[in-house]
Write a protein that holds these residues in place. Structure first.
Motif, PDB file in Angstrom:
ATOM      1  N   THR A   1      51.896 -64.912 -59.263  1.00  0.00           N
ATOM      2  CA  THR A   1      51.730 -64.104 -58.334  1.00  0.00           C
ATOM      3  C   THR A   1      50.712 -63.211 -57.935  1.00  0.00           C
ATOM      4  O   THR A   1      50.662 -62.566 -59.136  1.00  0.00           O
ATOM      5  CB  THR A   1      52.707 -63.959 -56.725  1.00  0.00           C
ATOM      6  N   TRP A   2      49.898 -62.426 -57.031  1.00  0.00           N
ATOM      7  CA  TRP A   2      48.546 -62.350 -56.978  1.00  0.00           C
ATOM      8  C   TRP A   2      50.048 -60.590 -57.727  1.00  0.00           C
ATOM      9  O   TRP A   2      48.942 -59.596 -57.996  1.00  0.00           O
ATOM     10  CB  TRP A   2      47.871 -61.644 -55.330  1.00  0.00           C
ATOM     11  N   ASP A   3      50.565 -60.209 -56.669  1.00  0.00           N
ATOM     12  CA  ASP A   3      51.222 -58.830 -56.868  1.00  0.00           C
ATOM     13  C   ASP A   3      51.500 -59.184 -58.538  1.00  0.00           C
ATOM     14  O   ASP A   3      51.630 -58.149 -59.101  1.00  0.00           O
ATOM     15  CB  ASP A   3      52.665 -58.599 -56.451  1.00  0.00           C
ATOM     16  N   ASP A   4      52.169 -59.607 -59.426  1.00  0.00           N
ATOM     17  CA  ASP A   4      52.317 -60.136 -60.349  1.00  0.00           C
ATOM     18  C   ASP A   4      51.018 -60.054 -61.382  1.00  0.00           C
ATOM     19  O   ASP A   4      50.998 -58.902 -62.353  1.00  0.00           O
ATOM     20  CB  ASP A   4      53.284 -61.306 -60.719  1.00  0.00           C
ATOM     21  N   TRP A   5      50.246 -60.292 -60.977  1.00  0.00           N
ATOM     22  CA  TRP A   5      48.577 -59.952 -61.714  1.00  0.00           C
ATOM     23  C   TRP A   5      48.317 -59.006 -61.336  1.00  0.00           C
ATOM     24  O   TRP A   5      47.894 -58.411 -62.326  1.00  0.00           O
ATOM     25  CB  TRP A   5      47.983 -61.225 -60.911  1.00  0.00           C
ATOM     26  N   ILE A   6      48.762 -58.360 -60.225  1.00  0.00           N
ATOM     27  CA  ILE A   6      47.872 -56.826 -60.093  1.00  0.00           C
ATOM     28  C   ILE A   6      48.748 -55.882 -61.155  1.00  0.00           C
ATOM     29  O   ILE A   6      48.204 -55.204 -61.092  1.00  0.00           O
ATOM     30  CB  ILE A   6      47.815 -56.530 -58.203  1.00  0.00           C
ATOM     31  N   GLU A   7      50.181 -56.197 -60.986  1.00  0.00           N
ATOM     32  CA  GLU A   7      50.866 -54.873 -61.990  1.00  0.00           C
ATOM     33  C   GLU A   7      50.920 -54.862 -63.765  1.00  0.00           C
ATOM     34  O   GLU A   7      50.845 -54.260 -63.527  1.00  0.00           O
ATOM     35  CB  GLU A   7      52.666 -55.342 -60.895  1.00  0.00           C
ATOM     36  N   ALA A   8      50.120 -56.779 -63.917  1.00  0.00           N
ATOM     37  CA  ALA A   8      50.271 -56.757 -64.994  1.00  0.00           C
ATOM     38  C   ALA A   8      48.766 -55.791 -65.372  1.00  0.00           C
ATOM     39  O   ALA A   8      48.834 -54.617 -66.101  1.00  0.00           O
ATOM     40  CB  ALA A   8      50.290 -58.089 -65.560  1.00  0.00           C
ATOM     41  N   SER A   9      48.315 -55.922 -64.599  1.00  0.00           N
ATOM     42  CA  SER A   9      46.822 -56.046 -64.522  1.00  0.00           C
ATOM     43  C   SER A   9      46.792 -53.990 -64.706  1.00  0.00           C
ATOM     44  O   SER A   9      46.367 -53.340 -65.534  1.00  0.00           O
ATOM     45  CB  SER A   9      45.492 -55.928 -63.267  1.00  0.00           C
ATOM     46  N   ARG A  10      46.908 -53.532 -63.909  1.00  0.00           N
ATOM     47  CA  ARG A  10      48.026 -52.020 -63.248  1.00  0.00           C
ATOM     48  C   ARG A  10      47.950 -51.542 -64.933  1.00  0.00           C
ATOM     49  O   ARG A  10      47.349 -50.492 -65.565  1.00  0.00           O
ATOM     50  CB  ARG A  10      48.912 -51.423 -62.088  1.00  0.00           C
ATOM     51  N   GLN A  11      48.576 -52.329 -65.383  1.00  0.00           N
ATOM     52  CA  GLN A  11      49.694 -51.455 -66.481  1.00  0.00           C
ATOM     53  C   GLN A  11      48.643 -51.860 -67.833  1.00  0.00           C
ATOM     54  O   GLN A  11      48.576 -50.402 -68.475  1.00  0.00           O
ATOM     55  CB  GLN A  11      50.607 -52.445 -67.247  1.00  0.00           C
ATOM     56  N   VAL A  12      47.828 -52.682 -67.948  1.00  0.00           N
ATOM     57  CA  VAL A  12      47.066 -52.418 -68.847  1.00  0.00           C
ATOM     58  C   VAL A  12      45.911 -52.049 -68.712  1.00  0.00           C
ATOM     59  O   VAL A  12      45.112 -51.009 -69.402  1.00  0.00           O
ATOM     60  CB  VAL A  12      46.218 -53.786 -68.883  1.00  0.00           C
ATOM     61  N   MET A  13      45.396 -51.264 -67.342  1.00  0.00           N
ATOM     62  CA  MET A  13      44.676 -50.231 -66.629  1.00  0.00           C
ATOM     63  C   MET A  13      45.601 -48.727 -67.480  1.00  0.00           C
ATOM     64  O   MET A  13      44.451 -48.147 -68.273  1.00  0.00           O
ATOM     65  CB  MET A  13      44.622 -50.351 -64.948  1.00  0.00           C
ATOM     66  N   ASP A  14      46.097 -48.706 -66.813  1.00  0.00           N
ATOM     67  CA  ASP A  14      46.796 -47.351 -66.813  1.00  0.00           C
ATOM     68  C   ASP A  14      46.887 -47.481 -69.103  1.00  0.00           C
ATOM     69  O   ASP A  14      46.482 -46.160 -69.314  1.00  0.00           O
ATOM     70  CB  ASP A  14      48.848 -47.098 -67.006  1.00  0.00           C
ATOM     71  N   SER A  15      46.859 -48.191 -69.668  1.00  0.00           N
ATOM     72  CA  SER A  15      47.496 -48.240 -70.608  1.00  0.00           C
ATOM     73  C   SER A  15      45.863 -47.972 -72.150  1.00  0.00           C
ATOM     74  O   SER A  15      46.034 -46.905 -72.705  1.00  0.00           O
ATOM     75  CB  SER A  15      48.165 -49.444 -71.553  1.00  0.00           C
ATOM     76  N   GLN A  16      44.702 -48.545 -71.693  1.00  0.00           N
ATOM     77  CA  GLN A  16      44.304 -48.337 -71.715  1.00  0.00           C
ATOM     78  C   GLN A  16      43.000 -47.571 -71.308  1.00  0.00           C
ATOM     79  O   GLN A  16      41.812 -47.583 -71.782  1.00  0.00           O
ATOM     80  CB  GLN A  16      43.001 -50.044 -71.667  1.00  0.00           C
ATOM     81  N   GLN A  17      43.239 -46.655 -69.845  1.00  0.00           N
ATOM     82  CA  GLN A  17      42.433 -45.909 -69.320  1.00  0.00           C
ATOM     83  C   GLN A  17      41.357 -46.484 -68.988  1.00  0.00           C
ATOM     84  O   GLN A  17      40.267 -45.823 -69.307  1.00  0.00           O
ATOM     85  CB  GLN A  17      42.252 -44.702 -70.185  1.00  0.00           C
ATOM     86  N   LEU A  18      41.241 -47.696 -68.038  1.00  0.00           N
ATOM     87  CA  LEU A  18      40.114 -48.323 -67.528  1.00  0.00           C
ATOM     88  C   LEU A  18      39.331 -48.093 -65.994  1.00  0.00           C
ATOM     89  O   LEU A  18      40.846 -47.167 -65.294  1.00  0.00           O
ATOM     90  CB  LEU A  18      40.160 -49.926 -67.973  1.00  0.00           C
ATOM     91  N   PRO A  19      38.675 -48.097 -65.949  1.00  0.00           N
ATOM     92  CA  PRO A  19      38.566 -47.447 -64.129  1.00  0.00           C
ATOM     93  C   PRO A  19      38.833 -48.253 -63.151  1.00  0.00           C
ATOM     94  O   PRO A  19      39.278 -47.583 -62.420  1.00  0.00           O
ATOM     95  CB  PRO A  19      37.340 -47.965 -63.866  1.00  0.00           C
ATOM     96  N   ALA A  20      39.607 -49.242 -63.493  1.00  0.00           N
ATOM     97  CA  ALA A  20      40.223 -50.535 -62.570  1.00  0.00           C
ATOM     98  C   ALA A  20      40.997 -51.237 -63.021  1.00  0.00           C
ATOM     99  O   ALA A  20      40.536 -51.884 -64.483  1.00  0.00           O
ATOM    100  CB  ALA A  20      39.171 -51.059 -61.099  1.00  0.00           C
TER     101      ALA A  20
END
Lengths: 335, 422
Positions: free
Chosen positions: B157-176
């Motif tokens: 779902t969109w929620d799954d995708w945004i959660e996974a992307s959030r984890q990548v953002m946090d891990s890789q210190q991305l702006p969004a």
């Protein structure tokens, strides 16, 4: 060399001299027939024609568009709706709260433009005056600094907007500086206050050279002996500024003020490139609103855009009349 | 403004130039390499048809959007144009049927989408889609891998995708974590996936419904949480279009929702900097629907040379030319025969390209009826404009979503009223 220069001059001016001799009898005849007024009309005619074609006719067309509805572009295909577009723009429960207005974006843009003019014109006049005062002094590299301050005026507004966008964006030069100072980088153009401040600052930076030049000319026209007399009397510099510089610079300041006001109301290019009207609508100005409604929207509304531009033109006419009055009184004062 | 004005003036002057016998002028814009490809194809046509002189005017997309409508309204313009605003300008398209050697070929191969570019109730053949597009997402596989986060699979779902992307953002210190292009078109497939339906029973716009509000609410929440890149939606007013492709290309976001037309762009600009995959459209409560669309080549009815125009169009719409155009531009073909024959050999050495295009082909089977109806619906742009304008204001904190809802309805009603005021 002299002979070469002489003949080159003759070659260049000869056609003009011949033309002048050819038309001279005609002009004399015209002057005898119509008097001095006719001569003035003759020389004004080309300019009036251009002014009519490129200014007056578009204004009349725009007025006509503002009284039509529909989405067709050609005037002939658009239905006449009278003052409906104006009524739509002006329909509002509380003008201080744009969201209560039928065309809330128009009133948001009007409010933003008003605030922009207030801040930008104040800043512009202050900065231009200070810069002109400094550049009027006998400082080293005065010519260089005059050129530096005037240079942004020569830049295209799009270039100005892009340069500052690159400086202020997330990965921009300003954030590089901020990070090097050990501070948290900011997304300057995403914050309502900093984005608006950026629009004001960038516009001031881009145009202050022009106004500085006007004020500098005014400063240099002030007779030196007044300052020498004040110096002999031991008048403090602040008093000299208040009693000599400011009053005598008054006419120039008035012109700068009104020109900056007119320019401020028309703000579009650099602000549009810099912020796109955002964040949200915090830097949406009247000209961008008109452009969006009339040209850029997926479903255009030329009538509404024309009505908005006529209202804006009304404000500009008032400001222009003020400028003319000030110019006249300043000219009268100097006589 | 100066550059745009100059470009527009040149395009206007070029297009307004009188047509000479045997001359066919095409107004064309490019997203990628298609300008070079079409020029090459047209050169071959001219070699085989020396009596026809085809002039290709490459212009900015903005000229197509802003200047072409003005030319058309005044009964001028090029002989052929590549456009995306198909339905609303349909009154200016030439019905090619009297000039075509085999109109049935067009009905057979392009018939499914001819309604997208016809006036209501018409059965004209104005042109053909040069590319079929579908909205969908892209993931930066390298960033996901570096973060040790699995790329969400089928049915996520969109929620799954945004959660996974959030984890990548946090891990890789991305702006969004992600970005969606600033466009009403782009968010409409996802909105339909949450049950949105824009079209009322009478064919007029339906009031903004809960499905639309559900996805809009998610976008607003994700923006306020710093997950959606604010530069794209928040940093502009009105209906201004902004793509987030550069942010994805620069590896600033691990997930990007745009569409199939980005494949060539991503391949060209990313090169081997990182691996990326097309992932289709994440799912909502009602499905996993993207939104189809496309760019079409249409004949303009003000042409002085309709026979020559038809000849050029027949050549460009022929099966081998469509196949070659698609293979070289990496665009999905809209030609039923080419699609049915299959075996398209997309000309790219980039290993990311072929799977991405196959993913889009597969995703095109998952679109919902409410989404399929939008490309041929007259009021789609009115809806898209209202969504973009008001949702951006909500994201910027100027409105609440509930305040925005009646404003969107009012904006759409105003647009419809203005368009019907004849």
């Amino acid at each position: 060399m002299t002979s070469l220069g002489h003949w080159a001059g003759v070659l260049v001016t000869a056609p003009l001299v011949l033309l002048a001799r050819a038309v001279d009898p005609l002009l004399r005849a015209w002057q005898r027939w119509t008097g001095i007024g006719g001569m003035a009309a003759f020389f004004l005619l080309p300019n009036l024609l251009i002014f009519g074609v490129f200014v007056l006719i578009p204004i009349v067309l725009n007025l006509a568009y503002s009284m039509t509805g529909g989405t067709e572009i050609l005037l002939a295909q658009r239905p006449y709706v009278g003052g409906e577009q104006y009524a739509r723009l002006l329909e509002c429960q509380d003008y201080s709260r744009p969201l209560t207005c039928r065309e809330d974006q128009f009133w948001t843009a009007a409010r933003n433009t008003g605030l922009f003019v207030l801040f930008q014109v104040s800043l512009m006049v202050a900065v231009s005056l200070v810069t002109a005062l400094i550049l009027n002094r006998e400082i080293k590299g005065r010519g260089f600094f005059r050129a530096v301050f005037f240079f942004p005026v020569l830049l295209s507004p799009v270039v100005v907007g892009l340069i500052w966008r690159w400086i202020l964006q997330r990965e921009g030069l300003l954030n590089l500086l901020v990070v090097n100072l050990g501070l948290e980088p900011q997304v300057w153009l995403n914050d309502r206050v900093t984005a608006f401040a950026a629009a004001v600052g960038v516009s001031t930076w881009a145009h202050m050279g022009f106004y500085t030049l006007i004020l500098l000319a005014g400063l240099q026209a002030i007779p030196r002996d007044l300052y020498e007399a004040a110096e002999m009397d031991g008048t403090p510099p602040a008093r000299v500024f208040r009693r000599i510089t400011l009053p005598l610079l008054g006419p120039n300041l008035a012109v700068v003020l009104v020109l900056a006001l007119i320019r401020g109301v028309q703000i579009f290019d650099e602000a549009y490139v810099l912020t796109g009207g955002g964040p949200g609508t915090s830097t949406l100005f009247l000209t961008q609103y008109i452009y969006e409604v009339g040209f850029a929207s997926l479903l255009r509304n030329p009538g509404l855009a024309a009505a908005a531009s006529m209202l804006m033109a009304g404000v500009l006419v008032v400001l222009t009349l003020v400028q003319l009055r000030l110019s006249r009184s300043s000219a009268g004062g100097q006589r | 403004m100066t550059i745009r004005t100059a470009t527009a003036a040149i395009a206007l002057a070029l297009a307004a130039a009188p047509a000479f016998a045997g001359e066919v002028r095409i107004m064309w814009y490019s997203d990628g390499v298609e300008g070079e490809v079409i020029q090459d194809l047209l050169s071959r046509f001219e070699a085989e048809n020396p009596e026809i002189d085809v002039i290709l005017d490459n212009v900015a997309y903005q000229v197509i959007q802003e200047q072409l409508p003005i030319q058309l309204a005044s009964g001028q313009g090029p002989d052929i144009a590549r456009v995306t605003n198909l339905k609303e300008q349909a009154q200016h398209w030439l019905d090619l049927r009297p000039y075509l050697s085999d109109p049935a070929y067009w009905e057979t191969n392009f018939g499914d989408r001819l309604d997208w570019m016809r006036e209501e109730g018409s059965d004209a053949i104005p042109g053909f889609l040069t590319q079929l597009t579908l909205t969908g997402g892209f993931a930066n596989a390298t960033l996901f891998e570096q973060a040790g986060v699995a790329i969400p699979g089928e049915g996520a779902t969109w929620d799954d995708w945004i959660e996974a992307s959030r984890q990548v953002m946090d891990s890789q210190q991305l702006p969004a974590a992600f970005a969606v292009d600033r466009s009403g078109h782009r968010i409409s497939g996802p909105a339909v996936s949450y049950g949105a339906n824009y079209i009322g029973e009478d064919g007029n716009p339906a009031p903004i419904d809960d499905g639309t509000m559900a996805f809009a609410g998610k976008l607003v929440d994700w923006t306020s949480q710093g997950l959606m890149l604010p530069e794209v939606w928040v940093s502009a007013a009105g209906t201004t279009y902004r793509a987030a492709a550069d942010d994805f290309i620069n590896a600033q976001i691990p997930f990007y929702y745009s569409g199939s037309w980005q494949v060539a762009n991503l391949s060209t600009k990313i090169g081997d900097a990182f691996d990326w995959v097309a992932v289709g459209t994440p799912c909502g409560d009602a499905g996993c629907s993207g939104l189809a669309g496309g760019a079409a080549l249409v004949a303009i009815k003000y042409t002085q040379n309709p026979e020559e125009v038809a000849k050029v169009m027949e050549y460009l719409a022929s099966e081998p030319v469509v196949r070659e155009f698609s293979e070289r531009t990496l665009f999905l073909p809209a030609h039923a025969g080419v699609v049915a024959a299959g075996g398209l050999q997309f000309q790219s050495e980039d290993p990311n390209v072929q799977p991405a295009l196959e993913k889009f082909v597969q995703a095109s089977t998952e679109t919902l009826p409410a989404s399929d109806a939008l490309p041929a619906w007259r009021w789609a742009n009115a809806y898209y404009g209202a969504l973009v304008t008001r949702i951006s204001q909500v994201m910027a904190g100027e409105l609440t979503l509930e305040e925005a809802r009646p404003l969107m309805d009012q904006d759409i009603a105003d647009q419809v009223a203005a368009a019907q005021q004849q």
